[in-house]
Design a protein around this motif. Structure first.
Motif, PDB file in Angstrom:
ATOM      1  N   PRO A  48       0.834  -1.209   0.000  1.00  0.00           N
ATOM      2  CA  PRO A  48       0.000   0.000   0.000  1.00  0.00           C
ATOM      3  C   PRO A  48       0.867   1.257   0.000  1.00  0.00           C
ATOM      4  O   PRO A  48       1.874   1.329   0.711  1.00  0.00           O
ATOM      5  N   THR A  49       0.502   2.235  -0.815  1.00  0.00           N
ATOM      6  CA  THR A  49       1.306   3.457  -0.938  1.00  0.00           C
ATOM      7  C   THR A  49       0.557   4.710  -0.507  1.00  0.00           C
ATOM      8  O   THR A  49       1.083   5.816  -0.652  1.00  0.00           O
ATOM      9  N   THR A  50      -0.643   4.551   0.017  1.00  0.00           N
ATOM     10  CA  THR A  50      -1.433   5.737   0.393  1.00  0.00           C
ATOM     11  C   THR A  50      -0.871   6.430   1.631  1.00  0.00           C
ATOM     12  O   THR A  50      -0.837   7.661   1.711  1.00  0.00           O
ATOM     13  N   ASP A  51      -0.414   5.658   2.604  1.00  0.00           N
ATOM     14  CA  ASP A  51       0.185   6.207   3.823  1.00  0.00           C
ATOM     15  C   ASP A  51       1.701   6.174   3.676  1.00  0.00           C
ATOM     16  O   ASP A  51       2.322   5.107   3.694  1.00  0.00           O
ATOM     17  N   VAL A  52       2.314   7.365   3.540  1.00  0.00           N
ATOM     18  CA  VAL A  52       3.752   7.449   3.273  1.00  0.00           C
ATOM     19  C   VAL A  52       4.570   6.835   4.403  1.00  0.00           C
ATOM     20  O   VAL A  52       5.524   6.073   4.162  1.00  0.00           O
ATOM     21  N   ASN A  53       4.225   7.132   5.643  1.00  0.00           N
ATOM     22  CA  ASN A  53       4.983   6.608   6.783  1.00  0.00           C
ATOM     23  C   ASN A  53       4.902   5.084   6.851  1.00  0.00           C
ATOM     24  O   ASN A  53       5.904   4.402   7.069  1.00  0.00           O
ATOM     25  N   GLN A  54       3.702   4.556   6.651  1.00  0.00           N
ATOM     26  CA  GLN A  54       3.544   3.108   6.671  1.00  0.00           C
ATOM     27  C   GLN A  54       4.296   2.469   5.508  1.00  0.00           C
ATOM     28  O   GLN A  54       4.925   1.411   5.663  1.00  0.00           O
ATOM     29  N   PHE A  55       4.261   3.124   4.355  1.00  0.00           N
ATOM     30  CA  PHE A  55       4.938   2.622   3.169  1.00  0.00           C
ATOM     31  C   PHE A  55       6.443   2.518   3.409  1.00  0.00           C
ATOM     32  O   PHE A  55       7.078   1.503   3.086  1.00  0.00           O
ATOM     33  N   GLN A  56       7.045   3.555   4.011  1.00  0.00           N
ATOM     34  CA  GLN A  56       8.478   3.549   4.291  1.00  0.00           C
ATOM     35  C   GLN A  56       8.841   2.445   5.288  1.00  0.00           C
ATOM     36  O   GLN A  56       9.847   1.746   5.127  1.00  0.00           O
ATOM     37  N   LYS A  57       8.014   2.278   6.300  1.00  0.00           N
ATOM     38  CA  LYS A  57       8.270   1.246   7.304  1.00  0.00           C
ATOM     39  C   LYS A  57       8.190  -0.151   6.685  1.00  0.00           C
ATOM     40  O   LYS A  57       8.987  -1.031   7.006  1.00  0.00           O
ATOM     41  N   LEU A  58       7.239  -0.345   5.759  1.00  0.00           N
ATOM     42  CA  LEU A  58       7.096  -1.646   5.109  1.00  0.00           C
ATOM     43  C   LEU A  58       8.312  -1.970   4.247  1.00  0.00           C
ATOM     44  O   LEU A  58       8.794  -3.107   4.244  1.00  0.00           O
ATOM     45  N   LEU A  59       8.811  -0.962   3.523  1.00  0.00           N
ATOM     46  CA  LEU A  59       9.986  -1.192   2.683  1.00  0.00           C
ATOM     47  C   LEU A  59      11.212  -1.539   3.524  1.00  0.00           C
ATOM     48  O   LEU A  59      11.962  -2.474   3.195  1.00  0.00           O
ATOM     49  N   ILE A  60      11.410  -0.793   4.600  1.00  0.00           N
ATOM     50  CA  ILE A  60      12.550  -1.060   5.481  1.00  0.00           C
ATOM     51  C   ILE A  60      12.429  -2.440   6.107  1.00  0.00           C
ATOM     52  O   ILE A  60      13.405  -3.197   6.189  1.00  0.00           O
ATOM     53  N   ASP A  61      11.222  -2.776   6.520  1.00  0.00           N
ATOM     54  CA  ASP A  61      10.994  -4.080   7.140  1.00  0.00           C
ATOM     55  C   ASP A  61      11.185  -5.202   6.132  1.00  0.00           C
ATOM     56  O   ASP A  61      11.709  -6.273   6.470  1.00  0.00           O
TER      57      ASP A  61
END
Length: 317
Positions: A48-61
């Motif tokens: 999901p790319t709608t929430d920028v903060n969540q998106f960044q955390k998912l990529l790092i994870d």
């Protein structure tokens, strides 16, 4: 390959200038490779790319713990593919085009070596494996002197992280996964790394050092270091030096590329066959199961095969 044409300060200034230029293209290629690779990861994993903060955390994870995500193997392979393509293929191409003003095709000098040369290069890699397993075991047991505990801890931590990623990439769930690994880990890696380290970097050192042996071993040390797997530094350096001599002897980048490809593909195949229960020997424990006389015989064969390759080189010229 051209010999040293420089002397005094001019030589070192020219070398430093070219190294900085090459490093700049390396960083640019690495950035673009990571960018397009992560775009592929987003598409494959449908993040999901709608929430920028969540998106960044998912990529790092995902980078840290890919095993937690569905279809993560394909995503990680896509990331590896784009990273290798832009960093080690397109980066050197841009450097050669814009700095040295020559074509990447010029990495091949003269006629393509006979098929026999490629066979002997592959056989040399094959017979060297028992000896290399012993070197790997020795390298893994190296203990740094007192006062370097912090460095040693960092090296072990880095090694552990990369080992987990390697284990994940070698866990094939299907024949398609294995084929994809051959294409990425063996194919694009061998192509790109040989172009970068042997075709460009080693050739640069030959020109400025004026000594082929020094150029080969310095490029091989950098090749091994950049993998950041310090407990496999020496076997990887020896392998890089072998690829370097193949390039110097035959003037064709395709000889070390094929030898590099075979080395990587053999490792992948061994893991795949073990997972399919076609063989009973665990490749990760191979070093501890090889008898000493096998490593000794391997050294004898390496010397014989290297001599044969050198003699074939004189026949080529």
């Amino acid at each position: 390959m051209q010999e040293n044409q420089y002397s005094g300060p001019t030589r070192w200034f020219g070398l430093a200038s070219n190294l900085l230029s090459l490093f700049g293209f390396f960083l640019l290629g690495s950035f673009l490779g990571q960018f397009f690779g992560l775009l592929a990861v987003v598409a494959i994993l449908e993040l999901p790319t709608t929430d920028v903060n969540q998106f960044q955390k998912l990529l790092i994870d995902f980078i840290a713990h890919p095993q937690k995500y569905g279809n993560a193997f394909h995503g990680m392979m896509a990331l590896q593919w784009f990273s290798a393509l832009f960093t080690f293929v397109l980066g050197p191409w841009a450097y050669l085009s814009f700095v040295e003003k020559r074509s990447i095709l010029e990495l091949n000098q003269g006629e393509t070596p006979r098929f026999q040369i490629f066979i002997w290069a592959v056989l040399t890699v094959l017979v060297s494996m028992p000896f290399m397993e012993y070197v790997i075991q020795w390298n893994e047991n190296i203990v740094l002197p007192a006062g370097f505990e912090g460095v040693e801890q960092w090296m072990k931590s880095s090694e552990s992280s990369l080992a987990e990623l390697t284990k994940f990439l070698l866990n094939f769930q299907s024949d398609m996964d294995f084929a994809m690994a051959i294409m990425v880990i063996a194919g694009i890696a061998a192509l790109g790394e040989e172009i970068f380290f042997r075709g460009v970097l080693q050739s640069m050192f030959v020109r400025y050092f004026g000594n082929k042996h020094v150029a080969i071993w310095v490029a091989a040390a950098i090749f091994s270091f950049i993998h950041f797997q310090f407990y496999g530094f020496f076997p990887r350096m020896f392998l890089g030096a072998f690829f370097g001599y193949l390039y110097v002897w035959y003037g064709s980048i395709w000889v070390p590329i094929l030898a590099h490809f075979f080395n990587n593909a053999w490792t992948l195949t061994m893991h795949y066959m073990y997972q399919k229960k076609s063989i009973s020997i665990n490749p990760e424990q191979l070093g501890s199961e090889i008898p000493w006389w096998s490593a000794a015989l391997s050294v004898v064969l390496i010397v014989f095969y290297l001599r044969r390759l050198y003699l074939l080189r004189t026949e080529e010229s």
